[in-house]
Write a protein that holds these residues in place. Structure first.
Motif, PDB file in Angstrom:
ATOM      1  N   VAL A  91     -34.410   7.226  22.765  1.00  0.00           N
ATOM      2  CA  VAL A  91     -35.487   6.255  22.990  1.00  0.00           C
ATOM      3  C   VAL A  91     -36.695   6.613  22.122  1.00  0.00           C
ATOM      4  CG1 VAL A  91     -37.100   5.302  24.692  1.00  0.00           C
ATOM      5  CG2 VAL A  91     -34.713   5.708  25.331  1.00  0.00           C
ATOM      6  N   VAL A  92     -37.082   7.870  22.145  1.00  0.00           N
ATOM      7  CA  VAL A  92     -38.254   8.311  21.381  1.00  0.00           C
ATOM      8  C   VAL A  92     -37.980   8.209  19.883  1.00  0.00           C
ATOM      9  CG1 VAL A  92     -39.845  10.219  20.943  1.00  0.00           C
ATOM     10  CG2 VAL A  92     -38.993   9.799  23.266  1.00  0.00           C
ATOM     11  N   ALA A  93     -36.812   8.665  19.453  1.00  0.00           N
ATOM     12  CA  ALA A  93     -36.482   8.625  18.020  1.00  0.00           C
ATOM     13  C   ALA A  93     -36.437   7.184  17.510  1.00  0.00           C
ATOM     14  CB  ALA A  93     -35.150   9.325  17.774  1.00  0.00           C
ATOM     15  N   TRP A  94     -35.854   6.270  18.296  1.00  0.00           N
ATOM     16  CA  TRP A  94     -35.792   4.867  17.887  1.00  0.00           C
ATOM     17  C   TRP A  94     -37.203   4.298  17.754  1.00  0.00           C
ATOM     18  CZ3 TRP A  94     -37.191  -0.043  19.318  1.00  0.00           C
ATOM     19  CH2 TRP A  94     -36.526  -1.099  18.678  1.00  0.00           C
ATOM     20  N   CYS A  95     -38.054   4.639  18.700  1.00  0.00           N
ATOM     21  CA  CYS A  95     -39.436   4.155  18.642  1.00  0.00           C
ATOM     22  C   CYS A  95     -40.170   4.720  17.427  1.00  0.00           C
ATOM     23  CB  CYS A  95     -40.180   4.523  19.926  1.00  0.00           C
ATOM     24  SG  CYS A  95     -39.599   3.605  21.380  1.00  0.00           S
ATOM     25  N   ARG A  96     -39.884   5.958  17.090  1.00  0.00           N
ATOM     26  CA  ARG A  96     -40.496   6.570  15.909  1.00  0.00           C
ATOM     27  C   ARG A  96     -40.046   5.834  14.638  1.00  0.00           C
ATOM     28  NH1 ARG A  96     -42.614  11.341  15.506  1.00  0.00           N
ATOM     29  NH2 ARG A  96     -41.536  12.305  17.274  1.00  0.00           N
ATOM     30  N   GLU A  97     -38.759   5.519  14.566  1.00  0.00           N
ATOM     31  CA  GLU A  97     -38.210   4.864  13.374  1.00  0.00           C
ATOM     32  C   GLU A  97     -38.538   3.376  13.303  1.00  0.00           C
ATOM     33  OE1 GLU A  97     -34.023   5.658  13.414  1.00  0.00           O
ATOM     34  OE2 GLU A  97     -34.349   7.823  13.496  1.00  0.00           O
ATOM     35  N   ASN A  98     -38.837   2.769  14.433  1.00  0.00           N
ATOM     36  CA  ASN A  98     -39.083   1.320  14.504  1.00  0.00           C
ATOM     37  C   ASN A  98     -40.378   1.045  15.274  1.00  0.00           C
ATOM     38  OD1 ASN A  98     -36.256   0.306  13.554  1.00  0.00           O
ATOM     39  ND2 ASN A  98     -35.835   1.860  15.096  1.00  0.00           N
ATOM     40  N   PRO A  99     -41.518   1.491  14.760  1.00  0.00           N
ATOM     41  CA  PRO A  99     -42.749   1.404  15.566  1.00  0.00           C
ATOM     42  C   PRO A  99     -43.171  -0.010  15.942  1.00  0.00           C
ATOM     43  CG  PRO A  99     -43.240   2.060  13.303  1.00  0.00           C
ATOM     44  CD  PRO A  99     -41.750   2.087  13.445  1.00  0.00           C
TER      45      PRO A  99
END
Length: 193
Positions: A91-99
């Motif tokens: 969840v965190v990594a996806w949010c980092r990659e797709n702000p």
């Protein structure tokens, strides 16, 4: 010979995502999307019958992209504890990659006009949510979560907690700290131990 369209659907949806991320769902209008890509309004209306369809497609494309990877993490790892930790990190990594898209996830479908969506758009949203809820339920079962409180703990660890870690940074336009995934994983592990 028919000339290929100058603006494709993804370009228009990308512009709508950026508008929603910076100004909220109310900032997504047909004319704002057209202006953002330098297209005539007709290009937007050619792809989307109206603002309701545009909002539905923006929300669904974002959620479906997130859910695809999240479901893979939840279902492909045979060890349930490792799957839980990996899912919370995802969840965190996806949010980092797709702000920009991540900011949209902080809203809900209702903010994108869910009540007015077509039956087909509603089915797509419900089907995706059902797949995620079923995968979470299977993982909760594998983790030994037998009662409501234990199942709520799993939902907190894999859904609410990771979104809480990113919310503050995304809402202010900040970047996620480098330790966000580790912090999320540590909290998930503590909740599920």
């Amino acid at each position: 010979m028919v000339r290929p369209p100058r603006f494709d659907t993804d370009q228009l949806l990308d512009a709508a995502v950026r508008l929603a991320a910076s100004g909220g769902p109310h900032a997504v209008t047909m004319s704002a999307v057209a202006q953002a890509v330098g297209a005539p309004s007709g290009s937007v209306y050619h792809r989307f019958a109206g603002r309701t369809v545009l909002l539905a497609e923006v929300w669904l494309r974002t959620v479906e992209r997130f859910q695809e990877g999240y479901l893979a993490v939840l279902t492909e790892e045979p060890d349930p504890h490792r799957a839980a930790r990996t899912a919370s990190r995802y969840v965190v990594a996806w949010c980092r990659e797709n702000p920009h898209e991540a900011v949209l996830l902080l809203y809900g479908a209702s903010d994108f006009g869910r009540a007015d969506w077509s039956e087909e758009h509603g089915r797509r949203a419900d089907a995706g949510n059902s797949r995620v809820f079923a995968a979470l339920a299977r993982l909760a079962e594998a983790l030994g979560a037998r009662d409501e409180q234990a199942r709520d703990r799993v939902a907190l660890a894999l859904v609410d907690l990771p979104l809480t870690v990113v919310r503050r940074h995304l809402r202010t336009g900040g970047t996620l700290p480098p330790h966000a995934e580790d912090l999320t994983e540590q909290c998930t592990t503590a909740l599920l131990t």
